[in-house]
Design a protein around this motif. Structure first.
Motif, short mmCIF file in Angstrom:
data_model
loop_
_atom_site.label_atom_id
_atom_site.label_comp_id
_atom_site.label_asym_id
_atom_site.label_seq_id
_atom_site.Cartn_x
_atom_site.Cartn_y
_atom_site.Cartn_z
N ILE A 129 0.85 -1.20 0.00
CA ILE A 129 0.00 0.00 0.00
C ILE A 129 0.88 1.25 0.00
CG2 ILE A 129 -1.51 1.38 1.52
CD1 ILE A 129 -2.95 -1.26 2.22
N PHE A 130 1.88 1.25 0.87
CA PHE A 130 2.80 2.39 0.96
C PHE A 130 3.49 2.62 -0.39
CE2 PHE A 130 6.55 4.77 1.88
CZ PHE A 130 6.29 5.51 3.01
N TYR A 131 3.99 1.54 -0.96
CA TYR A 131 4.74 1.61 -2.22
C TYR A 131 3.85 2.16 -3.34
CZ TYR A 131 7.83 -0.08 -5.96
OH TYR A 131 8.65 -0.17 -7.05
N MET A 132 2.64 1.67 -3.41
CA MET A 132 1.74 2.10 -4.48
C MET A 132 1.34 3.56 -4.32
SD MET A 132 -1.88 0.46 -5.68
CE MET A 132 -2.76 0.88 -4.19
N GLY A 133 0.93 3.96 -3.12
CA GLY A 133 0.43 5.32 -2.91
C GLY A 133 1.51 6.38 -3.01
N CYS A 134 2.75 6.01 -2.70
CA CYS A 134 3.82 7.00 -2.69
C CYS A 134 4.70 6.94 -3.94
CB CYS A 134 4.73 6.81 -1.47
SG CYS A 134 3.88 7.09 0.07
N TYR A 135 4.93 5.75 -4.45
CA TYR A 135 5.93 5.62 -5.51
C TYR A 135 5.36 5.18 -6.85
CZ TYR A 135 9.06 5.53 -1.41
OH TYR A 135 9.72 5.84 -0.24
N ASP A 136 4.42 4.24 -6.83
CA ASP A 136 3.91 3.70 -8.09
C ASP A 136 2.57 4.37 -8.42
OD1 ASP A 136 3.38 2.26 -10.32
OD2 ASP A 136 3.46 0.28 -9.36
N ILE A 137 2.67 5.63 -8.81
CA ILE A 137 1.47 6.46 -8.94
C ILE A 137 0.53 5.99 -10.05
CG2 ILE A 137 2.56 8.21 -10.44
CD1 ILE A 137 0.20 8.92 -7.51
N ASP A 138 1.08 5.39 -11.11
CA ASP A 138 0.19 4.90 -12.17
C ASP A 138 -0.62 3.70 -11.69
OD1 ASP A 138 0.72 6.75 -14.34
OD2 ASP A 138 2.74 5.93 -14.36
N SER A 139 -0.03 2.87 -10.86
CA SER A 139 -0.80 1.75 -10.29
C SER A 139 -1.84 2.28 -9.31
CB SER A 139 0.12 0.76 -9.56
OG SER A 139 0.94 0.13 -10.49
N PHE A 140 -1.48 3.33 -8.56
CA PHE A 140 -2.45 3.92 -7.64
C PHE A 140 -3.65 4.47 -8.44
CE2 PHE A 140 -4.02 7.63 -5.14
CZ PHE A 140 -4.59 6.90 -4.11
N ARG A 141 -3.34 5.13 -9.56
CA ARG A 141 -4.44 5.66 -10.39
C ARG A 141 -5.35 4.52 -10.84
NH1 ARG A 141 -1.70 7.57 -14.03
NH2 ARG A 141 -1.67 9.78 -13.57
N GLU A 142 -4.73 3.46 -11.37
CA GLU A 142 -5.53 2.32 -11.85
C GLU A 142 -6.36 1.73 -10.73
OE1 GLU A 142 -3.01 -0.64 -13.73
OE2 GLU A 142 -2.19 0.96 -14.98
N ASN A 143 -5.75 1.60 -9.57
CA ASN A 143 -6.42 0.95 -8.45
C ASN A 143 -7.51 1.84 -7.86
OD1 ASN A 143 -6.63 0.34 -5.44
ND2 ASN A 143 -5.59 -1.49 -6.25
N PHE A 144 -7.17 3.12 -7.66
CA PHE A 144 -8.08 3.99 -6.92
C PHE A 144 -9.11 4.65 -7.83
CE2 PHE A 144 -9.45 7.83 -4.72
CZ PHE A 144 -9.72 7.35 -3.45
N LEU A 145 -8.65 5.10 -9.00
CA LEU A 145 -9.56 5.88 -9.86
C LEU A 145 -10.26 5.04 -10.91
CD1 LEU A 145 -7.57 9.18 -10.50
CD2 LEU A 145 -9.59 8.87 -9.07
N GLU A 146 -9.63 3.92 -11.30
CA GLU A 146 -10.19 3.17 -12.42
C GLU A 146 -10.78 1.83 -12.01
OE1 GLU A 146 -6.82 3.21 -15.08
OE2 GLU A 146 -6.85 5.41 -15.13
N GLY A 147 -10.39 1.33 -10.85
CA GLY A 147 -10.90 0.03 -10.40
C GLY A 147 -12.18 0.18 -9.59
N PRO A 148 -12.79 -0.94 -9.20
CA PRO A 148 -14.02 -0.88 -8.40
C PRO A 148 -13.68 -0.60 -6.94
CG PRO A 148 -13.42 -3.15 -8.86
CD PRO A 148 -12.35 -2.31 -9.48
N ASN A 149 -13.30 0.65 -6.65
CA ASN A 149 -12.79 0.98 -5.33
C ASN A 149 -13.85 1.75 -4.53
OD1 ASN A 149 -11.41 2.32 -3.17
ND2 ASN A 149 -9.50 1.74 -4.19
N LEU A 150 -14.29 1.16 -3.44
CA LEU A 150 -15.35 1.75 -2.62
C LEU A 150 -14.95 3.12 -2.08
CD1 LEU A 150 -18.13 1.30 -1.34
CD2 LEU A 150 -16.97 0.21 0.61
N GLU A 151 -13.68 3.27 -1.73
CA GLU A 151 -13.23 4.54 -1.14
C GLU A 151 -13.43 5.71 -2.12
OE1 GLU A 151 -9.40 4.57 0.99
OE2 GLU A 151 -9.58 2.40 0.90
N ARG A 152 -13.30 5.41 -3.42
CA ARG A 152 -13.49 6.48 -4.41
C ARG A 152 -14.93 6.99 -4.36
NH1 ARG A 152 -12.53 3.90 -8.96
NH2 ARG A 152 -14.62 3.79 -9.83
#
Ligand code: SF4
Ligand code: SF4
Length: 261
Positions: free
Chosen positions: A192-215
């Motif tokens: 989680i730390f790695y994705m949110g801080c360093y792997d920003i494209d994966s964070f975008r895919e996960n948070f903005l493009e995936g079925p993410n309840l938090e969004r």
């Protein structure tokens, strides 16, 4: 511009914005680009964003190709280090005879040298206090016949302020970890730390493009902003990690929801 114990930090004098120092780095110097070898260059989240865009790469591909990651001995958090090339440990972005090929997106540490920044945020305050030290690498000829700069002029000339702004948000996250008393993270938390801080494209895919309840819990205006602006997305990513791992909630609800810690 090395960042390890081999650095020659002159901590006899704290410099503030109006303090002056003398320094010139030009291709005519005998030492030109010598400082781009054998360095322990730790990359901050914003360094990675700027470099991967400069190279036209996805953050995951950039991280795989150019960096190594280890869990910090003291912090227990993932640390991203630029991999040096070949037997002489050359920075991968240095081209002999040409200099830095990513100059407009070079990391904050390369910009800040020969200064080193110390920043402190008081617990109750939104402001960050900063000061600088000079780093005197013995092989660096930049101090000979150097031009006089104030720290403020150096920061403007090198475009350091936006790096500092982003590094301070990362600093908030590190401070939250300290205040939480959590010493080690499990493998999922490190991801989680790695994705949110360093792997920003994966964070975008996960948070903005995936079925993410938090969004869906987040303000639509915030979602619009972070969808359009990658720097805002990275700020959000770092604050999302802080809230999720060290403050027992999710950023979208702003309070203590029951997100797994
Ligand atoms: S003057 Fe210092 S910073 Fe500039 S190239 Fe030489 S060693 Fe590097
Ligand atoms: S990124 Fe550029 S300035 Fe920094 S070490 Fe590499 S070649 Fe040198």
């Amino acid at each position: 511009m090395s960042q390890g114990p081999e650095s020659y930090l002159d901590d006899s004098k704290q410099l503030t914005d109006d303090s002056t120092f003398c320094f010139s780095c030009t291709p005519e110097k005998k030492c030109f680009t010598r400082c781009c070898y054998d360095i322990n260059l730790v990359l901050m989240p914003y360094d990675i964003l700027r470099l991967k865009n400069r190279l036209g790469m996805k953050s995951g591909d950039f991280l795989k190709k150019y960096t190594s990651v280890h869990v910090g001995f003291g912090s227990g958090l993932p640390v991203v280090v630029l991999k040096m090339d070949g037997p002489y440990l050359k920075c991968p972005f240095l081209e002999e005879g040409k200099g830095c090929t990513v100059y407009d997106a070079r990391p904050g540490a390369c910009r800040t040298y020969p200064l080193a920044r110390m920043a402190k945020r008081s617990k109750d305050s939104e402001t960050v206090e900063e000061f600088y030290y000079i780093v005197r690498e013995p092989d660096c000829h930049g101090f000979r016949d150097g031009k006089e700069w104030t720290v403020r002029e150096w920061k403007e000339n090198e475009g350091i302020d936006e790096y500092n702004e982003m590094n301070d948000i990362f600093g908030e996250l590190l401070q939250a970890k300290t205040e939480s008393g959590i010493e080690t993270l499990n493998a999922d938390q490190i991801d989680i730390f790695y994705m949110g801080c360093y792997d920003i494209d994966s964070f975008r895919e996960n948070f903005l493009e995936g079925p993410n309840l938090e969004r869906y819990m987040e303000d639509p205006e915030v979602i619009e902003l972070i969808s359009k602006d990658e720097k805002e997305l990275l700020k959000y990513g770092m604050r999302w990690v802080k809230k999720k791992l060290f403050q027992g909630g999710c950023l979208a609800c702003a309070g203590s929801c029951s997100t797994e810690k």
